[in-house]
Structure formats: C-alpha cells, structure tokens
Design a protein around this motif. Structure first.
Motif, mmCIF file in Angstrom:
data_model
loop_
_atom_site.group_PDB
_atom_site.id
_atom_site.type_symbol
_atom_site.label_atom_id
_atom_site.label_comp_id
_atom_site.label_asym_id
_atom_site.label_seq_id
_atom_site.Cartn_x
_atom_site.Cartn_y
_atom_site.Cartn_z
ATOM 1 N N ASP A 167 69.990 -7.956 65.715
ATOM 2 C CA ASP A 167 69.170 -8.210 64.538
ATOM 3 C C ASP A 167 69.177 -6.991 63.613
ATOM 4 O O ASP A 167 68.145 -6.374 63.373
ATOM 5 C CB ASP A 167 67.744 -8.548 64.994
ATOM 6 N N ASP A 196 63.620 -11.968 75.804
ATOM 7 C CA ASP A 196 63.640 -10.672 75.122
ATOM 8 C C ASP A 196 64.570 -9.701 75.836
ATOM 9 O O ASP A 196 64.717 -9.751 77.054
ATOM 10 C CB ASP A 196 62.234 -10.060 75.082
ATOM 11 N N ALA A 197 65.142 -8.799 75.054
ATOM 12 C CA ALA A 197 66.123 -7.862 75.600
ATOM 13 C C ALA A 197 65.495 -6.873 76.573
ATOM 14 O O ALA A 197 66.185 -6.331 77.431
ATOM 15 C CB ALA A 197 66.791 -7.101 74.465
ATOM 16 N N GLN A 257 60.996 -7.847 79.944
ATOM 17 C CA GLN A 257 59.605 -7.853 80.397
ATOM 18 C C GLN A 257 59.303 -9.187 81.068
ATOM 19 O O GLN A 257 58.458 -9.281 81.927
ATOM 20 C CB GLN A 257 58.670 -7.683 79.205
ATOM 21 N N GLU A 274 60.958 1.330 73.060
ATOM 22 C CA GLU A 274 59.566 1.063 72.760
ATOM 23 C C GLU A 274 59.375 -0.294 72.108
ATOM 24 O O GLU A 274 60.332 -0.906 71.641
ATOM 25 C CB GLU A 274 59.002 2.162 71.877
ATOM 26 N N SER A 275 58.133 -0.766 72.147
ATOM 27 C CA SER A 275 57.822 -2.068 71.572
ATOM 28 C C SER A 275 58.139 -2.066 70.078
ATOM 29 O O SER A 275 57.835 -1.113 69.378
ATOM 30 C CB SER A 275 56.355 -2.399 71.782
ATOM 31 N N LYS A 276 58.776 -3.163 69.625
ATOM 32 C CA LYS A 276 59.056 -3.290 68.202
ATOM 33 C C LYS A 276 57.900 -4.021 67.521
ATOM 34 O O LYS A 276 57.989 -4.407 66.377
ATOM 35 C CB LYS A 276 60.368 -4.049 67.983
HETATM 36 N N1 UDP Z 1 63.314 -7.997 68.077
HETATM 37 C C1 UDP Z 1 64.218 -8.454 67.113
HETATM 38 N N2 UDP Z 1 63.973 -8.142 65.802
HETATM 39 C C2 UDP Z 1 62.904 -7.412 65.396
HETATM 40 C C3 UDP Z 1 61.978 -6.974 66.382
HETATM 41 C C4 UDP Z 1 62.202 -7.291 67.709
HETATM 42 O O1 UDP Z 1 65.191 -9.120 67.429
HETATM 43 O O2 UDP Z 1 62.762 -7.162 64.200
HETATM 44 C C5 UDP Z 1 63.555 -8.326 69.493
HETATM 45 C C6 UDP Z 1 63.514 -7.130 70.441
HETATM 46 O O3 UDP Z 1 64.764 -6.504 70.543
HETATM 47 C C7 UDP Z 1 63.103 -7.791 71.742
HETATM 48 C C8 UDP Z 1 62.202 -8.933 71.283
HETATM 49 O O4 UDP Z 1 62.522 -9.162 69.913
HETATM 50 O O5 UDP Z 1 64.206 -8.340 72.427
HETATM 51 C C9 UDP Z 1 60.734 -8.648 71.469
HETATM 52 O O6 UDP Z 1 60.414 -7.388 70.909
HETATM 53 P P1 UDP Z 1 59.513 -6.318 71.684
HETATM 54 O O7 UDP Z 1 59.863 -6.297 73.130
HETATM 55 O O8 UDP Z 1 59.653 -5.026 70.969
HETATM 56 O O9 UDP Z 1 58.063 -6.912 71.467
HETATM 57 P P2 UDP Z 1 56.837 -6.965 72.514
HETATM 58 O O10 UDP Z 1 57.388 -7.460 73.821
HETATM 59 O O11 UDP Z 1 56.324 -5.576 72.608
HETATM 60 O O12 UDP Z 1 55.866 -7.917 71.888
#
Ligand code: UDP
Ligand code: MG
Length: 326
Positions: A50, A103-104, A107, A212-214
């Motif tokens: 992305d 998700d990559a 988690q 880190e979280s995005k």
């Molecule tokens: N992601 C994406 N584009 C973005 C933000 C996040 O493709 O603009 C992907 C990120 O790589 C991950 C997934 O969306 O695979 C979830 O993001 P993240 O783990 O950071 O979020 P959280 O689990 O903290 O809610």
C-alpha cells in the motif's frame, strides 16, 4: 469434491520489520493446507504493498521470485488499509474459490485460517475471525474499540464484535462486496449486509510481532467517524431532537426573562440572555458540523473516484505460467 483455490490477501504498509517472518509462516501454512488436501496448489498469497516507502515492495518481489505461491501487487501510493484490501480482492477474486484477508503483523492467528477453510468446505460463504480476548492490546486501544462497538450498535449498525478485517469470503461474497461502489468503504460494516451463510471462528489475538501500529489515535478516530457517517443518519436525528428540546428551553427562558424585565430586574436578564446565546450558538455549531460531515460524504461519493490504483501485480501472471507449463 475438488479442493478449493485459496488466496490469502495481506495488506502491507511499511512492514519490512515483520514481513520476513510473516511470509515464512504463511508459506508454511499454505503448504500444510495443500498437503492435507484442504486447498489445491493454485492457492496463493497476495501481498498488497500500500504505497510503502521502505523495503516492503522489494521484499515482496524477492519472496515472489523464491516461492511459486507468493505474488504481489503494488498500489501507486498509500490508499489505506481498506483500499489495499479491496484491490487485493478485486485482483484475486476471479481466480480464487475463497479469499482470506489478514494483517501483515500476524496479530491475528494465521492458524485460524485452517478453521476458516474447513468452514468454507462445509459450505459457509463468509467466515468471521473473532478475537477471544483483547488481553494484549493496550488498555487504551481495548477500551476505545469497545466504546466504538457500543456506539455503532446503539446507532443500529450491525457489526460483529471483536472482529476486524480477518475473514474468509467465498468468491461469490467477494464479488458482491466489490459491487458496493462507495469510495470510502468500511468493509466490516458491509460484509454483514451481504447476507450469505456465515459463521465465526474464535482465536487469540497476539501482540504485534514487530514494527509499529499504523493506526495511531488520530487514524482510529478518523476510521470511527468514517464508519459512523457511512452507515447511519442517527446523529442527524439526535441533533434534531436536541434542537427541539433547546427550543422549548429557549421558550421558557424567554418567558422568564421577559417577566423579570417587566419587574425591572434587568441584570439577571442579561445572565439568561448570555446563557441562551451560548447554548444556541453551540448547538448550531454542532448541527452545522454534523450536516457538514454528510455533505462532505456526498461530495466525496459523487465524484466516483477510484478507490485504489494498481501500479503493478504478478498475481494474474502467476496463473498463466501454470497453463503454459502444463
Ligand atoms: N495498512 C495498510 N495501509 C495503511 C495502514 C495499514 O495497508 O495505510 C495495513 C498494515 O500493514 C497492516 C494492517 O493494515 O497489515 C493493519 O494495520 P496495523 O497492524 O498497523 O493496525 P492495528 O492492528 O494496530 O489496528
Ligand atoms: Mg496490527
């Protein structure tokens, strides 16, 4: 019955820190599923880059060269999590019997995909991954998420609690999802609207492996407002009744201040004037901003802009080579 073709779609935004491990685990998983005859060997992993600015795309290309089941798709810039998921679904739907999004950061427990596929093989078209407990999330994240589900529920939006974007869709369900043409799509709110037979698979949610979280607070708030305004006009109704109540209050205040004035008590009249002025001013501001949210939404939607732009992908080509070699 022949085994199904599975595609695992993985959105990646600046995930160089976790991708190596993620790929290792997912390739193992695909191989295991093929070996146990749950899926066939046209099954693929599709990484969606992305618009990352780090090594993510190079790593994807490298994995893709190394493993036949790994493919990649590169968006021309950062379109956000939902856009990345949709682009993956669009590219992969036709060639897949079922599609899993994960998700990559892993988690969400990849092992649950085995149960997803089993449910699909039993005839379910939609399988939701649901976290058992949010023990590893920070106190803050857990509670903001809970609050969000509460509000959405209260507003009458059907969401599967503790389910994020970890799910399996059949080809049919994925195609129907892509038929929803709104530009700002809140996928987890749309999927229950698709209908089809669905089931849930429970798993433990882990800590982010690395990176880190995005989704910092700012993005989370944005995401929640997005979800809310895409699905519900309840805030408008709420503001309307608030406005009506304040009209009644204003009427009482008017009568009160007029009678005080008649009695020659102008100083207290000033107070009530100030109060009503402020209350009404505040209410108007809130109302206007909420209406503004919806108008903004209409503005965004009527443009029918694309939700993502694919720069390059080798998912489709990975099937051509099979036909040639056969
Ligand atoms: N992601 C994406 N584009 C973005 C933000 C996040 O493709 O603009 C992907 C990120 O790589 C991950 C997934 O969306 O695979 C979830 O993001 P993240 O783990 O950071 O979020 P959280 O689990 O903290 O809610
Ligand atoms: Mg995460």
């Amino acid at each position: 019955m022949a085994e199904a073709t599975l595609t695992i779609i993985v959105p990646c935004y600046k995930e160089e820190a976790v991708l190596e491990k993620t790929n290792y685990i997912l390739v193992e998983l695909i191989n295991q599923l093929i070996f146990t005859k749950k899926i066939n060997f046209n099954s693929r992993i599709l990484y969606v880059d992305d618009g990352s600015t780090d090594r993510t795309w190079r790593m994807i290309q490298q994995f893709s060269a190394e493993y036949q089941c790994v493919t990649g798709l590169k968006l021309s810039r950062n379109f956000g999590h939902q856009g990345a998921l949709l682009s993956g679904l669009q590219v992969a739907s036709e060639k897949s019997d079922c599609l899993v999004t994960i998700d990559a950061d892993l988690q969400d427990d990849p092992a649950a995909i085995i149960a997803f596929v089993e449910a699909f093989n039993q005839g379910y078209e939609v399988v939701y991954g649901v976290r058992k407990k949010r023990v590893t999330d920070t106190f803050f994240k857990k509670n903001t998420a809970l609050f969000f589900y509460e509000i959405m529920n209260w507003l009458g939006v059907e969401l599967v609690p503790n389910h994020a974007d970890f799910r399996l869709l059949s080809r049919q369900a994925a195609m129907q999802l892509l038929n929803f043409k709104e530009r700002t799509m809140f996928i987890r709110g749309i999927v229950p609207l698709l209908g089809f037979s669905s089931t849930k698979v429970y798993y433990d949610r882990k800590k982010r492996e690395a990176g880190e979280s995005k989704y910092p607070l700012q993005k989370m708030i944005g995401f929640s407002i997005e979800g809310l305004t895409s699905f519900s006009i309840a805030p408008i109704k709420f503001i309307l009744s608030l406005g009506m109540i304040s009209l009644v209050v204003a009427l009482i205040i008017t009568i009160y201040s007029i009678s005080r004035k008649v009695m020659g008590d102008t100083v207290s009249g000033w107070t009530s004037m100030m109060i009503s002025l402020w209350i009404l001013g505040g209410l108007q501001l809130i109302s206007i901003s909420i209406i503004g949210l919806y108008i903004g939404k209409i503005f965004m939607e009527v443009k029918h802009r694309p939700r993502f732009i694919i720069e390059q992908e080798n998912f489709s080509a990975s099937f051509d080579s099979i036909i040639e070699t056969n």
